[in-house]
Design a protein around this motif. Structure first.
Motif, mmCIF file in Angstrom:
data_model
loop_
_atom_site.group_PDB
_atom_site.id
_atom_site.type_symbol
_atom_site.label_atom_id
_atom_site.label_comp_id
_atom_site.label_asym_id
_atom_site.label_seq_id
_atom_site.Cartn_x
_atom_site.Cartn_y
_atom_site.Cartn_z
ATOM 1 N N VAL A 49 2.750 24.918 -1.614
ATOM 2 C CA VAL A 49 2.193 26.196 -1.155
ATOM 3 C C VAL A 49 0.696 26.073 -0.919
ATOM 4 N N ARG A 50 -0.010 25.457 -1.839
ATOM 5 C CA ARG A 50 -1.461 25.320 -1.703
ATOM 6 C C ARG A 50 -1.851 24.568 -0.442
ATOM 7 N N ILE A 51 -1.042 23.566 -0.110
ATOM 8 C CA ILE A 51 -1.432 22.677 0.981
ATOM 9 C C ILE A 51 -0.845 23.108 2.323
ATOM 10 N N GLY A 52 -0.004 24.150 2.305
ATOM 11 C CA GLY A 52 0.537 24.667 3.553
ATOM 12 C C GLY A 52 1.660 23.858 4.139
ATOM 13 N N CYS A 53 2.534 23.324 3.278
ATOM 14 C CA CYS A 53 3.643 22.499 3.755
ATOM 15 C C CYS A 53 5.008 23.137 3.487
ATOM 16 N N VAL A 54 5.060 24.445 3.431
ATOM 17 C CA VAL A 54 6.355 25.121 3.258
ATOM 18 C C VAL A 54 7.179 24.934 4.525
ATOM 19 N N GLU B 189 13.231 17.508 3.257
ATOM 20 C CA GLU B 189 12.794 16.383 4.074
ATOM 21 C C GLU B 189 11.587 16.759 4.925
ATOM 22 N N ALA B 190 11.635 17.938 5.512
ATOM 23 C CA ALA B 190 10.519 18.387 6.345
ATOM 24 C C ALA B 190 9.271 18.631 5.515
ATOM 25 N N THR B 191 9.457 19.163 4.305
ATOM 26 C CA THR B 191 8.322 19.388 3.412
ATOM 27 C C THR B 191 7.667 18.070 3.037
ATOM 28 N N LEU B 192 8.484 17.070 2.693
ATOM 29 C CA LEU B 192 7.948 15.765 2.314
ATOM 30 C C LEU B 192 7.247 15.104 3.490
ATOM 31 N N THR B 193 7.812 15.236 4.681
ATOM 32 C CA THR B 193 7.166 14.682 5.876
ATOM 33 C C THR B 193 5.795 15.307 6.086
ATOM 34 N N CYS B 194 5.700 16.617 5.885
ATOM 35 C CA CYS B 194 4.422 17.309 6.013
ATOM 36 C C CYS B 194 3.408 16.766 5.016
ATOM 37 N N LEU B 195 3.831 16.607 3.758
ATOM 38 C CA LEU B 195 2.921 16.101 2.729
ATOM 39 C C LEU B 195 2.432 14.698 3.059
ATOM 40 N N ARG B 196 3.303 13.892 3.637
ATOM 41 C CA ARG B 196 2.928 12.511 3.942
ATOM 42 C C ARG B 196 1.961 12.415 5.119
ATOM 43 N N LYS B 197 1.925 13.438 5.919
ATOM 44 C CA LYS B 197 1.027 13.425 7.072
ATOM 45 C C LYS B 197 -0.341 14.025 6.761
ATOM 46 N N LYS B 198 -0.459 14.667 5.617
ATOM 47 C CA LYS B 198 -1.720 15.309 5.270
ATOM 48 C C LYS B 198 -2.780 14.261 4.913
ATOM 49 N N PRO B 199 -4.041 14.499 5.266
ATOM 50 C CA PRO B 199 -5.122 13.623 4.815
ATOM 51 C C PRO B 199 -5.159 13.605 3.288
ATOM 52 N N TYR B 200 -5.479 12.448 2.730
ATOM 53 C CA TYR B 200 -5.442 12.342 1.275
ATOM 54 C C TYR B 200 -6.424 13.313 0.627
ATOM 55 N N GLU B 201 -7.537 13.597 1.309
ATOM 56 C CA GLU B 201 -8.527 14.515 0.747
ATOM 57 C C GLU B 201 -7.938 15.900 0.509
ATOM 58 N N GLU B 202 -7.039 16.325 1.393
ATOM 59 C CA GLU B 202 -6.449 17.660 1.264
ATOM 60 C C GLU B 202 -5.511 17.731 0.066
ATOM 61 N N ILE B 203 -4.731 16.681 -0.120
ATOM 62 C CA ILE B 203 -3.856 16.638 -1.300
ATOM 63 C C ILE B 203 -4.689 16.513 -2.562
ATOM 64 N N PRO C 12 0.835 -1.207 0.000
ATOM 65 C CA PRO C 12 0.000 0.000 0.000
ATOM 66 C C PRO C 12 0.870 1.257 0.000
ATOM 67 N N PRO C 13 0.675 2.171 -0.960
ATOM 68 C CA PRO C 13 1.525 3.372 -1.056
ATOM 69 C C PRO C 13 1.071 4.458 -0.078
ATOM 70 N N LEU C 14 1.089 4.126 1.185
ATOM 71 C CA LEU C 14 0.595 5.017 2.233
ATOM 72 C C LEU C 14 1.728 5.395 3.183
ATOM 73 N N GLY C 15 1.503 6.428 3.994
ATOM 74 C CA GLY C 15 2.498 6.810 4.997
ATOM 75 C C GLY C 15 3.828 7.135 4.351
ATOM 76 N N GLU C 16 4.876 6.457 4.806
ATOM 77 C CA GLU C 16 6.218 6.699 4.288
ATOM 78 C C GLU C 16 6.375 6.300 2.831
ATOM 79 N N LEU C 17 5.449 5.466 2.324
ATOM 80 C CA LEU C 17 5.521 5.046 0.916
ATOM 81 C C LEU C 17 4.738 5.975 -0.009
ATOM 82 N N ARG C 18 4.052 6.971 0.534
ATOM 83 C CA ARG C 18 3.381 7.957 -0.312
ATOM 84 C C ARG C 18 4.442 8.706 -1.122
ATOM 85 N N PHE C 19 4.235 8.831 -2.423
ATOM 86 C CA PHE C 19 5.132 9.506 -3.368
ATOM 87 C C PHE C 19 6.434 8.734 -3.608
#
Length: 529
Positions: free
Chosen positions: A232-237, A242-256, A52-59
């Motif tokens: 920028v749209r999702i507020g992960c600046v 590494e910190a940006t990617l961590t933020c993206l991976r923690k976001k609910p999929y609906e937001e992305i 499953p491409p979830l959590g740390e495997l997202r992207f």
């Protein structure tokens, strides 16, 4: 944001099991039980080919599937991958998921590990922004082959979720695998052929592409703005990648999902139809397709390429009423079109309806725009790739034009539109609604019923023997190989008729213009000339 998928084939063994309407398959991550249908075909639906491409495997590139405990019952399709910028409704939510890396397999029930059947791996389209042909049922194709092939279909991540890099396939002979696909799926085939400079890893042995799409291609560095805009749209600046990617991976999929819509190419003001797609990363992909095929940097296997007569008709707006509308829309899709290139296009593709109706009218430039876009994105690339193989000494290249008219499509003003032959390939009864419309005349007892049989037999012949003629339908034309001088191709006509034709001088001239003066042969920033 990921690379294009690469087929990494792990051929599995089919074990028919008992007489209770089930069939057991042993794969690397567990046992799957499929259904034996009354027609003699067995199907396994929703088999995981990656973790499953979830959590740390997202992207991230797909990881190997985790071992399953106990026997899995492969009776239902897996979820469809999320399309770009659309949040599924509550009613359809169960059909879509971020966890979507599943495949379906259709095989003769009598097959066993010694059968060594040809495998047809079909890549659906969707402009790399959706899975537009999910859940295609391979049962009809297996039956039409006299139980002589295995068919595999699968989902893959699209849009900002990325593109696959490894996939486990099913059944048959590992030395006889044929790739198939339509639109972005056929484009995937082109990228597979040119990956790693055309290095042949022996993963597939022939390919057939329907309406391969050549869109605008960027380098990974040039495409960075797409990632930045999403962040920028999702507020992960954040202060590091590494910190940006961590933020993206923690976001609910609906937001992305709701923020993953397209962005205009630099210098443009409107979003293109299909923004997300393959990039030149100088690792897997070194060259744009035009340069790779021109220089012979592709895998040399038997191929079929082709397109529909009116491939651009369903994409262009009926509100195209001036040459300015036409030019602006084309620049939205292809930002490398300089002022001189647009002038060349306007002169080569005349507005044939200008004299028939008063301009500007609501749609008086739509036909011209549809022809430009259809030729540039689909028709001419199919001809170019067909020519590249004999140019490089590979004398196993065929080309076609699907010209099967359906009255409803003609009345709608779209002619013979993009990938309308898919229901003919799989059979009208095996194309699930609502993802793909089946022309009514393709159905049993209708005028184009024979076109279904004719197409299936050419394709099955190619899948089995790497030659579309070996098992072609009785009365159908001998499909001549592509000839660079004659530009020969097979024309599929209404009622199941077929004939060889030669690409007309006007189309040949337009395609030559595209490849010699319009398409960029090197990747670089768009600029005005």
């Amino acid at each position: 944001m990921g690379a294009l998928l690469v087929i990494s084939l792990v051929l599995l063994i089919i074990y028919p099991f008992g007489t209770q309407g089930v069939s057991l398959v042993n794969v690397s991550n567990g046992d799957y039980v499929g259904k034996v249908l009354d027609c003699g075909v067995s199907q396994w639906l929703g088999i995981r080919y990656a973790a499953p491409p979830l959590g740390e495997l997202r992207f991230e590139p797909p990881a190997d599937p985790l071992p399953e405990t106990g026997t899995q019952y492969a009776y239902e399709h897996g979820p469809i991958c999320l399309p770009t910028g659309v949040l599924p409704s509550e009613r359809s939510k169960a059909n879509f998921s971020e966890d979507c890396l599943f495949l379906d397999v259709y095989a003769p029930s009598r097959a066993h590990k010694q059968s060594k059947l040809p495998v047809f791996v079909y890549i659906q389209g969707g402009g790399f922004n959706s899975n537009s042909h999910p859940r295609l049922n391979g049962t009809g194709l297996v039956k039409a082959s006299d139980m002589g092939i295995v068919v595999v279909t699968f989902n893959y991540r699209v849009g900002p979720w990325g593109f696959l890099q490894n996939i486990a396939e099913f059944g048959g002979d590992p030395d006889h695998v044929v790739l198939g696909g339509a639109s972005a799926g056929a484009s995937s085939i082109a990228w597979h052929l040119t990956a790693y400079g055309g290095y042949d890893q022996g993963l597939f042995h022939a390919a057939v592409g329907e309406s391969a799409a050549w869109g605008h291609v960027l380098t990974a560095k040039q495409a960075r703005y797409q990632f930045d805009d999403l962040v920028v749209r999702i507020g992960c600046v954040r202060n590091s990648s590494e910190a940006t990617l961590t933020c993206l991976r923690k976001k609910p999929y609906e937001e992305i999902q709701m923020n993953g819509f397209g962005t205009p190419y630099p210098g443009q003001s409107l979003n293109p139809l299909f923004m997300w797609g393959p990039v030149i990363d100088y690792n897997m992909f070194y060259l744009p397709l035009i340069q790779a095929f021109k220089t012979g940097k592709f895998i040399k296997v038997p191929v079929i390429w082709g397109d529909d007569t009116n491939g651009g008709s369903i994409f262009t707006s009926p509100f195209t009423s001036t040459v300015a509308h036409s030019n602006r829309w084309m620049r939205t899709q292809y930002p490398f079109l300089t002022l001189r290139k647009l002038w060349l296009l306007n002169n080569a593709w005349k507005n044939t309806v200008k004299e028939q109706k008063r301009c500007p009218a609501r749609d008086c430039w739509r036909e011209q725009l549809s022809q430009v876009y259809g030729d540039m994105r689909y028709m001419c690339p199919s001809i170019y790739m067909s020519a590249a193989f004999p140019d490089q000494g590979v004398n196993n290249s065929w080309n076609y034009r699907w010209n099967v008219e359906d009255p409803d499509q003609i009345t709608a003003g779209v002619g013979v539109p993009h990938v309308t032959e898919i229901p003919a390939l799989f059979g009208p009864a095996f194309v699930p609604a609502p993802y793909l419309t089946v022309p009514r005349t393709y159905r049993e007892g209708e005028i184009n019923e024979k076109a279904v049989d004719v197409m299936q037999k050419y394709w099955i012949s190619f899948i089995k023997t790497f030659d579309p003629n070996t098992e072609r339908a009785e009365g159908s034309a001998q499909w001549e190989k592509f000839d660079r001088k004659k530009l020969s191709r097979l024309r599929f006509d209404t009622g199941g008729k077929t004939d060889m034709e030669y690409v007309g001088s006007e189309l040949a001239r337009r395609c030559a213009l595209l490849f010699n003066k319009v398409y960029p042969t090197k990747i670089g920033p768009a600029k005005l000339e």
